[in-house]
Design a protein around this motif. Structure first.
Motif, mmCIF file in Angstrom:
data_model
loop_
_atom_site.group_PDB
_atom_site.id
_atom_site.type_symbol
_atom_site.label_atom_id
_atom_site.label_comp_id
_atom_site.label_asym_id
_atom_site.label_seq_id
_atom_site.Cartn_x
_atom_site.Cartn_y
_atom_site.Cartn_z
ATOM 1 N N LEU A 77 -44.064 -49.405 -54.693
ATOM 2 C CA LEU A 77 -43.113 -50.393 -54.157
ATOM 3 C C LEU A 77 -41.954 -49.709 -53.435
ATOM 4 O O LEU A 77 -41.514 -50.164 -52.379
ATOM 5 C CB LEU A 77 -42.580 -51.272 -55.289
ATOM 6 C CG LEU A 77 -43.486 -52.420 -55.720
ATOM 7 C CD1 LEU A 77 -42.931 -53.108 -56.962
ATOM 8 C CD2 LEU A 77 -43.671 -53.434 -54.594
ATOM 9 N N LYS A 78 -41.492 -48.587 -54.019
ATOM 10 C CA LYS A 78 -40.367 -47.876 -53.400
ATOM 11 C C LYS A 78 -40.757 -47.394 -52.007
ATOM 12 O O LYS A 78 -39.964 -47.494 -51.064
ATOM 13 C CB LYS A 78 -39.960 -46.681 -54.263
ATOM 14 C CG LYS A 78 -38.998 -47.074 -55.372
ATOM 15 C CD LYS A 78 -38.565 -45.856 -56.174
ATOM 16 C CE LYS A 78 -37.553 -46.265 -57.239
ATOM 17 N NZ LYS A 78 -37.448 -45.239 -58.284
ATOM 18 N N SER A 79 -41.964 -46.873 -51.870
ATOM 19 C CA SER A 79 -42.326 -46.373 -50.548
ATOM 20 C C SER A 79 -42.604 -47.541 -49.599
ATOM 21 O O SER A 79 -42.346 -47.443 -48.396
ATOM 22 C CB SER A 79 -43.460 -45.352 -50.638
ATOM 23 O OG SER A 79 -44.695 -45.984 -50.528
ATOM 24 N N ALA A 80 -43.098 -48.666 -50.132
ATOM 25 C CA ALA A 80 -43.356 -49.826 -49.263
ATOM 26 C C ALA A 80 -42.055 -50.427 -48.728
ATOM 27 O O ALA A 80 -41.967 -50.820 -47.564
ATOM 28 C CB ALA A 80 -44.143 -50.892 -50.030
ATOM 29 N N ILE A 81 -41.033 -50.448 -49.567
ATOM 30 C CA ILE A 81 -39.791 -51.135 -49.198
ATOM 31 C C ILE A 81 -39.092 -50.429 -48.032
ATOM 32 O O ILE A 81 -38.403 -51.059 -47.225
ATOM 33 C CB ILE A 81 -38.866 -51.274 -50.431
ATOM 34 C CG1 ILE A 81 -37.963 -52.493 -50.277
ATOM 35 C CG2 ILE A 81 -38.023 -50.028 -50.659
ATOM 36 C CD1 ILE A 81 -37.267 -52.877 -51.570
ATOM 37 N N GLU A 82 -39.337 -49.111 -47.930
ATOM 38 C CA GLU A 82 -38.747 -48.354 -46.820
ATOM 39 C C GLU A 82 -39.301 -48.786 -45.475
ATOM 40 O O GLU A 82 -38.712 -48.537 -44.432
ATOM 41 C CB GLU A 82 -39.005 -46.849 -47.011
ATOM 42 C CG GLU A 82 -38.351 -46.241 -48.240
ATOM 43 C CD GLU A 82 -36.839 -46.144 -48.114
ATOM 44 O OE1 GLU A 82 -36.336 -46.252 -46.982
ATOM 45 O OE2 GLU A 82 -36.164 -45.993 -49.159
ATOM 46 N N GLU A 94 -53.267 -56.578 -46.535
ATOM 47 C CA GLU A 94 -53.749 -57.914 -46.922
ATOM 48 C C GLU A 94 -55.268 -57.911 -47.064
ATOM 49 O O GLU A 94 -55.822 -58.455 -48.032
ATOM 50 C CB GLU A 94 -53.324 -58.960 -45.883
ATOM 51 C CG GLU A 94 -51.826 -59.210 -45.861
ATOM 52 C CD GLU A 94 -51.384 -59.865 -44.557
ATOM 53 O OE1 GLU A 94 -51.566 -61.081 -44.421
ATOM 54 O OE2 GLU A 94 -50.879 -59.141 -43.671
ATOM 55 N N THR A 95 -55.937 -57.279 -46.096
ATOM 56 C CA THR A 95 -57.399 -57.187 -46.159
ATOM 57 C C THR A 95 -57.813 -56.281 -47.318
ATOM 58 O O THR A 95 -58.824 -56.520 -47.971
ATOM 59 C CB THR A 95 -57.957 -56.635 -44.832
ATOM 60 O OG1 THR A 95 -57.338 -57.347 -43.764
ATOM 61 C CG2 THR A 95 -59.463 -56.827 -44.755
ATOM 62 N N GLU A 96 -57.003 -55.266 -47.581
ATOM 63 C CA GLU A 96 -57.323 -54.359 -48.683
ATOM 64 C C GLU A 96 -57.297 -55.099 -50.028
ATOM 65 O O GLU A 96 -58.220 -54.981 -50.836
ATOM 66 C CB GLU A 96 -56.336 -53.182 -48.697
ATOM 67 C CG GLU A 96 -56.771 -52.076 -49.639
ATOM 68 C CD GLU A 96 -55.791 -50.905 -49.671
ATOM 69 O OE1 GLU A 96 -54.937 -50.795 -48.761
ATOM 70 O OE2 GLU A 96 -55.879 -50.121 -50.632
ATOM 71 N N GLY A 270 -50.479 -60.279 -58.532
ATOM 72 C CA GLY A 270 -49.231 -59.913 -57.869
ATOM 73 C C GLY A 270 -48.520 -58.751 -58.547
ATOM 74 O O GLY A 270 -47.492 -58.287 -58.058
ATOM 75 N N GLY A 271 -49.049 -58.292 -59.664
ATOM 76 C CA GLY A 271 -48.440 -57.162 -60.368
ATOM 77 C C GLY A 271 -46.955 -57.372 -60.655
ATOM 78 O O GLY A 271 -46.184 -56.429 -60.715
ATOM 79 N N MET A 307 -48.299 -57.494 -51.762
ATOM 80 C CA MET A 307 -49.641 -56.917 -51.602
ATOM 81 C C MET A 307 -49.692 -55.514 -52.226
ATOM 82 O O MET A 307 -50.655 -55.151 -52.889
ATOM 83 C CB MET A 307 -50.011 -56.820 -50.111
ATOM 84 C CG MET A 307 -50.152 -58.150 -49.378
ATOM 85 S SD MET A 307 -51.442 -59.247 -50.016
ATOM 86 C CE MET A 307 -50.458 -60.412 -50.956
ATOM 87 N N THR A 308 -48.644 -54.742 -52.017
ATOM 88 C CA THR A 308 -48.594 -53.376 -52.545
ATOM 89 C C THR A 308 -48.652 -53.371 -54.073
ATOM 90 O O THR A 308 -49.423 -52.611 -54.679
ATOM 91 C CB THR A 308 -47.292 -52.677 -52.078
ATOM 92 O OG1 THR A 308 -47.301 -52.645 -50.644
ATOM 93 C CG2 THR A 308 -47.182 -51.267 -52.620
ATOM 94 N N ALA A 309 -47.854 -54.231 -54.697
ATOM 95 C CA ALA A 309 -47.857 -54.296 -56.167
ATOM 96 C C ALA A 309 -49.221 -54.746 -56.673
ATOM 97 O O ALA A 309 -49.732 -54.227 -57.678
ATOM 98 C CB ALA A 309 -46.766 -55.248 -56.654
#
Ligand SMILES: *Cc1c(COP(=O)(O)O)cnc(C)c1O
Length: 427
Positions: A77-82, A94-96, A270-271, A307-309
């Motif tokens: 999540l930390k890397s996604a938020i950047e 989303e497809t993943e 949704g983790g 999606m990341t979570a």
């Protein structure tokens, strides 16, 4: 245990938020008293604003199957938020996530991401109506599918009559299209379908009813639903928002070997972030906009953080041995809880499916809404407040499921079981 700060915050919240909470079950109404306010959570533990620590069996009402703030999910999540928090345009992840869901739930050939379980169920029903060009739906007493108008309906007089609104603000004309039947009753279901199938678009159910505790389907019930709906061209929808990734990795449909036409997911996928999903047969899901004429949309649907979570959670869950370990812990808890109530002389019935469970304070079997309601809610309320004082966080209602996570240790279970015995012995 002191709850001074929680009580102060609740008083303030009551002035600005209806009932002081953003979802009714959080308010301790069923057990009396004031809710505890949470400051943080880690692994199997949750901490309130007064500094008290609890072993958590609520787990945000299901989603936190890896425990709270799992380090791998937090890192992702930390890397996604950047990279930004929402684009309103398609992304690869989303497809993943759809791919990971499809692998675990092959019946979901096409999948649409939404933001909550409520949205998933509401949209699945709209799609089923669009597909069958019929208006009525069948649901079961005690099953919860979110708070859409047509779903806040209870059985009318006589099991096969059309429903009546279960909430103010729901027009009678909506409730009219919802038929509510008793769970686990094949005969009533068959009669209802034989009489009215021409108008019935879909049947929606929780294959294990987690929203009145944990009610298991009787052998043959799900099979009968599948057979009868197929015969009459009725769409069978499994609402696996709670059972998904909980009863097994592939949900109740994999565990019981039943292939529904459509499935709703939420909570675990949704983790811990807001995600829901609905999906099913290609021929049905191809009707959803923009591919087809059934409209459904969402500004934040498929949100990159969510999606990341979800992806990280499913990746961890899909590792070999995860569910064996969960199952072992659950069995330990089951044996401990059964033993504790027996030794304490409290009549209970314990049920579980995968990592969801419920201890009913009743001496008779629970197999539907009516039998669940025979539980002694006064006794449960006293149990609840005393077990909370021991540092064990259970859901503040007799009619909710409990959950465990991969973060729950043998030590957690042992402490829980001895606390339950201590509290029950004094009830
Ligand atoms: C929780 C739940 C819902 C509603 O999901 P929300 O995300 O709260 O809208 C729907 N169906 C079932 C079976 C649930 O357990």
């Amino acid at each position: 245990m002191k709850w001074n700060r929680s009580h102060r915050l609740f008083k303030k919240a009551l002035e600005l938020i209806p009932g002081g909470v953003n979802s009714p079950v959080r308010a301790f109404k069923a057990v009396g008293g004031n809710p505890i306010f949470i400051e943080r959570a880690k692994g199997s533990k949750i901490y309130d604003v007064d500094g008290n620590e609890y072993i958590d069996y609520v787990l945000s009402w299901g989603p936190m199957i890896l425990g709270h703030s799992n380090p791998r999910v937090v890192k992702a999540l930390k890397s996604a938020i950047e990279k930004g928090t929402s684009y309103g345009a398609p992304t690869a992840i989303e497809t993943e996530l759809a791919g990971l869901v499809n692998k675990a739930y092959p019946s979901m050939e096409k999948i649409r991401m939404v933001n909550s379980g409520t949205e998933a169920a509401m949209s699945a029903i709209r799609t089923a109506r669009g597909f069958t060009k019929r208006d009525k739906i069948i649901k079961f007493e005690g099953c919860y599918h979110g708070h859409a108008d047509g779903l806040l309906v209870k059985a009318g007089s006589g099991a096969t009559t059309f429903g009546v609104p279960d909430s103010h603000g729901v027009p009678k004309s909506y409730a009219k299209n919802t038929i509510t039947l008793p769970f686990n009753d094949i005969d009533t279901f068959r009669k209802t379908v034989v009489a009215g199938w021409r108008e019935i678009a879909c049947v929606i159910l929780e294959p294990v009813v987690g929203n009145i505790g944990c009610v298991l389907p009787r052998p043959g019930f799900l099979e009968a639903l599948r057979k009868i709906t197929l015969k009459h061209g009725i769409v069978l929808i499994f609402d696996e928002v709670m059972t998904g990734f909980r009863v097994s990795f592939g949900g109740a449909q994999a565990y019981y070997g039943i292939k529904p036409d459509m499935t709703c997911l939420g909570k675990v996928i949704g983790g811990g972030l807001p995600v829901g999903a609905y999906g099913g047969k290609k021929e049905i899901m191809s009707l959803v906009a923009p591919e087809g004429p059934v409209y459904q949309a969402g500004t934040l649907s498929g949100n990159p953080l969510a999606m990341t979570a979800g992806i990280e959670t499913l990746r961890i869950l899909s590792k070999k041995g995860t569910y064996d370990k969960l199952s072992k812990r659950m069995q330990q808890l089951e044996e401990g809880l059964k033993d504790a109530s027996k030794k304490a002389g409290i009549k209970t019935r314990f049920y579980r499916a995968g990592t969801m469970f419920c201890t009913y304070f009743t001496g008779s079997d629970v197999y539907d809404y009516t039998t669940a309601k025979r539980s002694d809610t006064g006794l449960f309320a006293r149990f609840f407040i005393n077990i909370l004082r021991q540092g064990i966080n259970m859901a503040p209602s007799q009619f909710e499921a409990g959950f465990i996570s991969t973060a729950h240790t043998i030590k957690d279970i042992d402490k829980t079981v001895s606390s339950v015995y201590k509290v029950m012995a004094e009830l």
